[in-house]
Design a protein around this motif. Structure first.
Motif, PDB file in Angstrom:
ATOM      1  N   THR A  21       0.835  -1.207   0.000  1.00 26.90           N
ATOM      2  CA  THR A  21       0.000   0.000   0.000  1.00 26.90           C
ATOM      3  C   THR A  21       0.866   1.250   0.000  1.00 26.90           C
ATOM      4  O   THR A  21       0.608   2.201  -0.749  1.00 26.90           O
ATOM      5  CB  THR A  21      -0.958   0.008   1.218  1.00 26.90           C
ATOM      6  OG1 THR A  21      -1.813  -1.128   1.130  1.00 26.90           O
ATOM      7  CG2 THR A  21      -1.783   1.274   1.260  1.00 26.90           C
ATOM      8  N   LEU A  25       0.975   4.182  -2.841  1.00 24.15           N
ATOM      9  CA  LEU A  25       0.703   5.588  -2.520  1.00 24.15           C
ATOM     10  C   LEU A  25       1.862   6.484  -2.934  1.00 24.15           C
ATOM     11  O   LEU A  25       1.646   7.576  -3.466  1.00 24.15           O
ATOM     12  CB  LEU A  25       0.395   5.748  -1.028  1.00 24.15           C
ATOM     13  CG  LEU A  25      -0.967   5.248  -0.584  1.00 24.15           C
ATOM     14  CD1 LEU A  25      -1.108   5.341   0.928  1.00 24.15           C
ATOM     15  CD2 LEU A  25      -2.083   6.020  -1.275  1.00 24.15           C
ATOM     16  N   LEU A  28       1.602   6.823  -6.625  1.00 23.37           N
ATOM     17  CA  LEU A  28       0.502   7.716  -6.996  1.00 23.37           C
ATOM     18  C   LEU A  28       0.840   9.172  -6.719  1.00 23.37           C
ATOM     19  O   LEU A  28       0.520  10.058  -7.516  1.00 23.37           O
ATOM     20  CB  LEU A  28      -0.767   7.330  -6.236  1.00 23.37           C
ATOM     21  CG  LEU A  28      -1.498   6.094  -6.742  1.00 23.37           C
ATOM     22  CD1 LEU A  28      -2.641   5.737  -5.806  1.00 23.37           C
ATOM     23  CD2 LEU A  28      -2.003   6.304  -8.150  1.00 23.37           C
ATOM     24  N   LEU A  40      -6.409  10.278  -4.888  1.00 29.23           N
ATOM     25  CA  LEU A  40      -5.592   9.076  -4.788  1.00 29.23           C
ATOM     26  C   LEU A  40      -6.461   7.818  -4.864  1.00 29.23           C
ATOM     27  O   LEU A  40      -6.090   6.838  -5.519  1.00 29.23           O
ATOM     28  CB  LEU A  40      -4.786   9.093  -3.477  1.00 29.23           C
ATOM     29  CG  LEU A  40      -3.738  10.200  -3.352  1.00 29.23           C
ATOM     30  CD1 LEU A  40      -3.124  10.202  -1.962  1.00 29.23           C
ATOM     31  CD2 LEU A  40      -2.666  10.069  -4.419  1.00 29.23           C
ATOM     32  N   LEU A  44      -6.024   4.657  -7.322  1.00 32.70           N
ATOM     33  CA  LEU A  44      -5.358   3.543  -6.642  1.00 32.70           C
ATOM     34  C   LEU A  44      -5.687   2.231  -7.359  1.00 32.70           C
ATOM     35  O   LEU A  44      -6.861   1.892  -7.530  1.00 32.70           O
ATOM     36  CB  LEU A  44      -5.819   3.464  -5.183  1.00 32.70           C
ATOM     37  CG  LEU A  44      -5.097   2.456  -4.287  1.00 32.70           C
ATOM     38  CD1 LEU A  44      -3.644   2.870  -4.090  1.00 32.70           C
ATOM     39  CD2 LEU A  44      -5.789   2.357  -2.939  1.00 32.70           C
ATOM     40  N   ARG A  53     -11.647   2.017  -1.597  1.00 36.00           N
ATOM     41  CA  ARG A  53     -10.239   2.442  -1.736  1.00 36.00           C
ATOM     42  C   ARG A  53      -9.958   3.653  -0.857  1.00 36.00           C
ATOM     43  O   ARG A  53      -8.899   3.737  -0.222  1.00 36.00           O
ATOM     44  CB  ARG A  53      -9.934   2.751  -3.206  1.00 36.00           C
ATOM     45  CG  ARG A  53      -9.899   1.504  -4.074  1.00 36.00           C
ATOM     46  CD  ARG A  53      -9.325   1.794  -5.454  1.00 36.00           C
ATOM     47  NE  ARG A  53     -10.071   2.787  -6.208  1.00 36.00           N
ATOM     48  CZ  ARG A  53     -10.931   2.517  -7.174  1.00 36.00           C
ATOM     49  NH1 ARG A  53     -11.179   1.271  -7.513  1.00 36.00           N
ATOM     50  NH2 ARG A  53     -11.564   3.481  -7.807  1.00 36.00           N
ATOM     51  N   ILE A  57      -7.205   3.757   2.205  1.00 35.48           N
ATOM     52  CA  ILE A  57      -6.154   4.771   2.364  1.00 35.48           C
ATOM     53  C   ILE A  57      -6.259   5.429   3.731  1.00 35.48           C
ATOM     54  O   ILE A  57      -5.253   5.612   4.426  1.00 35.48           O
ATOM     55  CB  ILE A  57      -6.228   5.829   1.236  1.00 35.48           C
ATOM     56  CG1 ILE A  57      -5.864   5.195  -0.102  1.00 35.48           C
ATOM     57  CG2 ILE A  57      -5.312   7.012   1.539  1.00 35.48           C
ATOM     58  CD1 ILE A  57      -6.145   6.081  -1.299  1.00 35.48           C
TER      59      ILE A  57
END
Length: 165
Positions: A21, A25, A28, A40, A44, A53, A57
């Motif tokens: 993850t 991130l 992204l 984001l 994602l 999603r 996050i």
């Protein structure tokens, strides 16, 4: 995406899913150049609904494992140990800045005309910090860097004799 130094370090503190993850991130953020959870979440690459999603996050960003003291302090300590000999002099800068609606009090180490952030806190008010807030942000840094000789600098906001003591 992540430098091998960070990759190796983060593997000790995050499980495999959390590390994936984090990598997504970071990727992204590099592509989107925006720090908006909605944006984001929209991009994602997970096969779940956008709302899921977004919650994913949000849950990830509130993990205790991502706390400054538990994760960032060991990383910054390792970086400082690579660049400075134990017992050498470090220049520590304290500064406060107003960034949009956020009032940030920050402590950084100075290295080759750059400031590496070590510790920070968001102030719940506008304007200058007080002695209590300055001590709150400085104490963990002094404990972290106790193996070094510290020179602490700041602008006119940090003029307190009590803070110097």
């Amino acid at each position: 995406m992540l430098a091998s130094f960070y990759q190796n370090f983060l593997e000790k503190y995050l499980n495999k899913a959390q590390l994936i993850t984090l990598k997504m991130l970071v990727w992204l953020l590099q592509n989107q150049k925006q720090v908006r959870i909605e944006r984001l979440a929209a991009t994602l690459p997970l096969p779940i609904q956008q709302n899921s999603r977004r919650r994913h996050i949000q849950r990830f960003l509130t993990l205790n494992a991502l706390s400054v003291v538990l994760l960032w302090f060991p990383i910054i300590e390792a970086i400082i140990n690579q660049h400075f000999k134990v017992g050498s002099q470090l220049t520590i800068a304290m500064d406060r800045t107003q960034w949009k609606e956020n009032n940030v009090l920050m402590v950084s180490v100075i290295y080759q005309k750059r400031a590496w952030p070590i510790y920070w806190c968001l102030l719940e008010k506008d304007g200058c910090s007080n002695l209590e807030e300055q001590q709150k942000v400085l104490r963990p840094v002094i404990r972290l860097l106790k193996k070094y000789k510290l020179v602490i600098i700041g602008d006119r906001e940090f003029h307190s004799v009590e803070l110097a003591q």
